[in-house]
Design a protein around this motif. Structure first.
Motif, PDB file in Angstrom:
ATOM      1  N   LEU A 110       0.986  -1.370   0.359  1.00  0.00           N
ATOM      2  CA  LEU A 110       0.026   0.121   0.046  1.00  0.00           C
ATOM      3  C   LEU A 110       0.460   1.503  -0.176  1.00  0.00           C
ATOM      4  N   ASP A 111       1.562   1.187   1.037  1.00  0.00           N
ATOM      5  CA  ASP A 111       3.379   2.446   0.916  1.00  0.00           C
ATOM      6  C   ASP A 111       3.746   1.809   1.848  1.00  0.00           C
ATOM      7  N   GLN A 113       4.354   2.076   5.072  1.00  0.00           N
ATOM      8  CA  GLN A 113       4.756   1.171   6.063  1.00  0.00           C
ATOM      9  C   GLN A 113       4.687   0.336   6.479  1.00  0.00           C
ATOM     10  N   HIS A 114       4.410  -0.413   5.039  1.00  0.00           N
ATOM     11  CA  HIS A 114       4.016  -2.017   4.830  1.00  0.00           C
ATOM     12  C   HIS A 114       2.734  -2.614   5.784  1.00  0.00           C
ATOM     13  N   GLN A 115       2.796  -2.159   6.462  1.00  0.00           N
ATOM     14  CA  GLN A 115       1.173  -2.550   7.040  1.00  0.00           C
ATOM     15  C   GLN A 115      -0.215  -2.871   6.248  1.00  0.00           C
ATOM     16  N   ALA A 116       0.378  -3.216   5.281  1.00  0.00           N
ATOM     17  CA  ALA A 116      -1.299  -3.354   4.307  1.00  0.00           C
ATOM     18  C   ALA A 116      -0.766  -3.953   2.361  1.00  0.00           C
ATOM     19  N   ILE A 117      -0.812  -4.813   2.067  1.00  0.00           N
ATOM     20  CA  ILE A 117      -1.081  -5.043   1.032  1.00  0.00           C
ATOM     21  C   ILE A 117      -1.880  -5.561  -0.071  1.00  0.00           C
ATOM     22  N   VAL A 118      -2.006  -5.197  -1.532  1.00  0.00           N
ATOM     23  CA  VAL A 118      -2.638  -4.978  -2.375  1.00  0.00           C
ATOM     24  C   VAL A 118      -3.046  -6.558  -3.617  1.00  0.00           C
ATOM     25  N   ARG A 119      -3.743  -7.139  -3.745  1.00  0.00           N
ATOM     26  CA  ARG A 119      -2.869  -8.380  -4.809  1.00  0.00           C
ATOM     27  C   ARG A 119      -4.424  -7.983  -5.747  1.00  0.00           C
ATOM     28  N   VAL A 120      -3.564  -7.482  -6.843  1.00  0.00           N
ATOM     29  CA  VAL A 120      -4.697  -7.382  -8.448  1.00  0.00           C
ATOM     30  C   VAL A 120      -4.965  -8.996  -8.980  1.00  0.00           C
ATOM     31  N   LYS A 121      -5.181  -9.285  -9.047  1.00  0.00           N
ATOM     32  CA  LYS A 121      -6.035 -10.950 -10.127  1.00  0.00           C
ATOM     33  C   LYS A 121      -7.107 -10.419 -10.636  1.00  0.00           C
ATOM     34  N   LYS A 122      -7.032 -11.593 -11.764  1.00  0.00           N
ATOM     35  CA  LYS A 122      -8.369 -11.777 -13.257  1.00  0.00           C
ATOM     36  C   LYS A 122      -8.660 -12.862 -13.027  1.00  0.00           C
ATOM     37  N   LEU A 123      -9.787 -12.662 -12.736  1.00  0.00           N
ATOM     38  CA  LEU A 123     -10.651 -13.940 -12.623  1.00  0.00           C
ATOM     39  C   LEU A 123     -11.986 -14.035 -13.458  1.00  0.00           C
ATOM     40  N   LYS A 172       8.311 -10.776  -5.788  1.00  0.00           N
ATOM     41  CA  LYS A 172       7.730  -9.920  -6.333  1.00  0.00           C
ATOM     42  C   LYS A 172       8.327  -8.621  -7.157  1.00  0.00           C
ATOM     43  N   LYS A 173       8.647  -8.203  -6.265  1.00  0.00           N
ATOM     44  CA  LYS A 173      10.193  -6.844  -6.485  1.00  0.00           C
ATOM     45  C   LYS A 173       8.648  -5.694  -5.970  1.00  0.00           C
ATOM     46  N   THR A 174       7.457  -6.058  -5.229  1.00  0.00           N
ATOM     47  CA  THR A 174       6.115  -5.027  -5.214  1.00  0.00           C
ATOM     48  C   THR A 174       6.901  -3.921  -4.941  1.00  0.00           C
ATOM     49  N   PRO A 175       6.495  -2.715  -6.453  1.00  0.00           N
ATOM     50  CA  PRO A 175       5.966  -1.408  -6.463  1.00  0.00           C
ATOM     51  C   PRO A 175       4.861  -1.375  -4.549  1.00  0.00           C
ATOM     52  N   TYR A 176       5.032   0.164  -4.529  1.00  0.00           N
ATOM     53  CA  TYR A 176       4.210   0.658  -3.492  1.00  0.00           C
ATOM     54  C   TYR A 176       3.197   1.875  -4.068  1.00  0.00           C
ATOM     55  N   LEU A 177       2.017   1.334  -3.944  1.00  0.00           N
ATOM     56  CA  LEU A 177       0.781   1.850  -4.829  1.00  0.00           C
ATOM     57  C   LEU A 177       0.881   3.550  -4.547  1.00  0.00           C
ATOM     58  N   LYS A 191      15.539   6.383  -0.875  1.00  0.00           N
ATOM     59  CA  LYS A 191      16.217   6.511  -2.487  1.00  0.00           C
ATOM     60  C   LYS A 191      15.456   5.119  -2.260  1.00  0.00           C
ATOM     61  N   LYS A 192      13.799   4.932  -2.558  1.00  0.00           N
ATOM     62  CA  LYS A 192      13.362   3.970  -2.009  1.00  0.00           C
ATOM     63  C   LYS A 192      13.650   2.803  -3.252  1.00  0.00           C
ATOM     64  N   ARG A 193      13.456   1.535  -2.999  1.00  0.00           N
ATOM     65  CA  ARG A 193      14.078   0.923  -4.038  1.00  0.00           C
ATOM     66  C   ARG A 193      12.630   0.893  -4.604  1.00  0.00           C
ATOM     67  N   HIS A 194      11.452   0.991  -4.622  1.00  0.00           N
ATOM     68  CA  HIS A 194      10.270   1.002  -4.339  1.00  0.00           C
ATOM     69  C   HIS A 194       9.843   1.829  -5.520  1.00  0.00           C
ATOM     70  N   ASN A 195       8.810   2.459  -6.821  1.00  0.00           N
ATOM     71  CA  ASN A 195       8.866   3.121  -7.370  1.00  0.00           C
ATOM     72  C   ASN A 195       7.637   3.283  -7.669  1.00  0.00           C
ATOM     73  N   THR A 196       7.229   4.191  -8.160  1.00  0.00           N
ATOM     74  CA  THR A 196       5.586   4.689  -8.384  1.00  0.00           C
ATOM     75  C   THR A 196       5.492   6.309  -8.709  1.00  0.00           C
ATOM     76  N   ASP A 197       4.549   6.128 -10.042  1.00  0.00           N
ATOM     77  CA  ASP A 197       4.816   8.101 -10.366  1.00  0.00           C
ATOM     78  C   ASP A 197       3.204   8.230  -9.553  1.00  0.00           C
ATOM     79  N   ASP A 198       3.032   7.583  -8.246  1.00  0.00           N
ATOM     80  CA  ASP A 198       2.330   8.522  -7.546  1.00  0.00           C
ATOM     81  C   ASP A 198       2.661   8.792  -6.435  1.00  0.00           C
ATOM     82  N   LEU A 199       3.122  10.333  -7.169  1.00  0.00           N
ATOM     83  CA  LEU A 199       3.318  10.718  -5.817  1.00  0.00           C
ATOM     84  C   LEU A 199       2.161  11.272  -5.142  1.00  0.00           C
ATOM     85  N   ALA A 200       1.378  11.612  -3.638  1.00  0.00           N
ATOM     86  CA  ALA A 200       0.005  12.184  -2.813  1.00  0.00           C
ATOM     87  C   ALA A 200       0.832  13.593  -2.854  1.00  0.00           C
TER      88      ALA A 200
END
Length: 216
Positions: A110-111, A113-123, A172-177, A191-200
């Motif tokens: 999620l961010d 803090q690593h207190q939440a993880i999101v899985r996106v799956k196609k079913l 899976k070298k998970t990025p941050y949402l 310099k986080k290894r988890h990169n995203t273009d979603d800057l708050a």
């Protein structure tokens, strides 16, 4: 626009969900017995299709199940490093806003803090999100939401030990949402290894007081 219709607890409605699926002859993918909302979708993925979801919505809204929306949203948002108390459902909105940008069968922190993880799956051809949060006790809930006329259930699993999910995410070298600007985290050299273009936006968090007092 995301509208939360109701948030239900697995233990309250698992029997109704089972009868609903069997009554509509939705053939299970496996013979395993679902133990939470996440595994329920794995067993009955066809229920994610809109015609089924609209019927399920009628059932869930009519049944006298407890609506735990407020307490679940608060528990979810507590998983954020920085939150805006004036904006409820931050985690849910963040996940659903980013859903179309996520790769199928992918994992995200999620961010930072690593207190939440999101899985996106196609079913069964439908992309959906599952949210796993650290919590005081294990609990499975689901948000029944309307997104611009489309109805879906977003399962949220609270677990006491989230480390097994960390292991998958790290492999899976998970990025941050959601990532944060240095003025939010107070870490100018980060310099986080988890990169995203979603800057708050910084303005979103100035009310929280998380700026190290330097107002950079």
């Amino acid at each position: 626009m995301v509208k939360i219709l109701k948030t239900v607890v697995w233990e309250d409605c698992k029997d109704v969900l089972q009868r609903f699926s069997e009554g509509r002859m939705i053939k299970p993918v496996t013979m395993a017995c679902p133990s939470n909302f996440c595994s329920f979708f794995l067993v009955y993925p066809l229920i994610l299709h809109q015609d089924m979801m609209f019927q399920l919505k009628k059932w869930l809204m009519c049944e006298p199940f407890s609506d735990v929306t407020n307490e679940v949203l608060e528990a979810e948002d507590n998983a954020l490093f920085a939150k805006d108390d004036a904006s409820p459902a931050q985690v849910l909105n963040l996940v659903l806003d980013r859903l179309n940008d996520c790769a199928d069968d992918s994992w995200y922190y999620l961010d930072c803090q690593h207190q939440a993880i999101v899985r996106v799956k196609k079913l069964a051809g439908v992309t959906h999100a599952q949210i796993i949060c650290s919590g005081e006790k294990k609990k499975s809930v689901a948000h029944l939401v309307d997104i611009d006329g489309q109805v879906t259930l977003v399962p949220v699993l609270f677990v006491k030990d989230i480390s097994p999910y960390y292991q998958v995410a790290d492999i899976k070298k998970t990025p941050y949402l959601r990532d944060y600007l240095p003025r939010v985290t107070g870490d100018l050299l980060s310099k986080k290894r988890h990169n995203t273009d979603d800057l708050a936006p910084v303005s979103e968090f100035t009310r929280s007081g998380i700026d190290n007092g330097d107002m950079l």
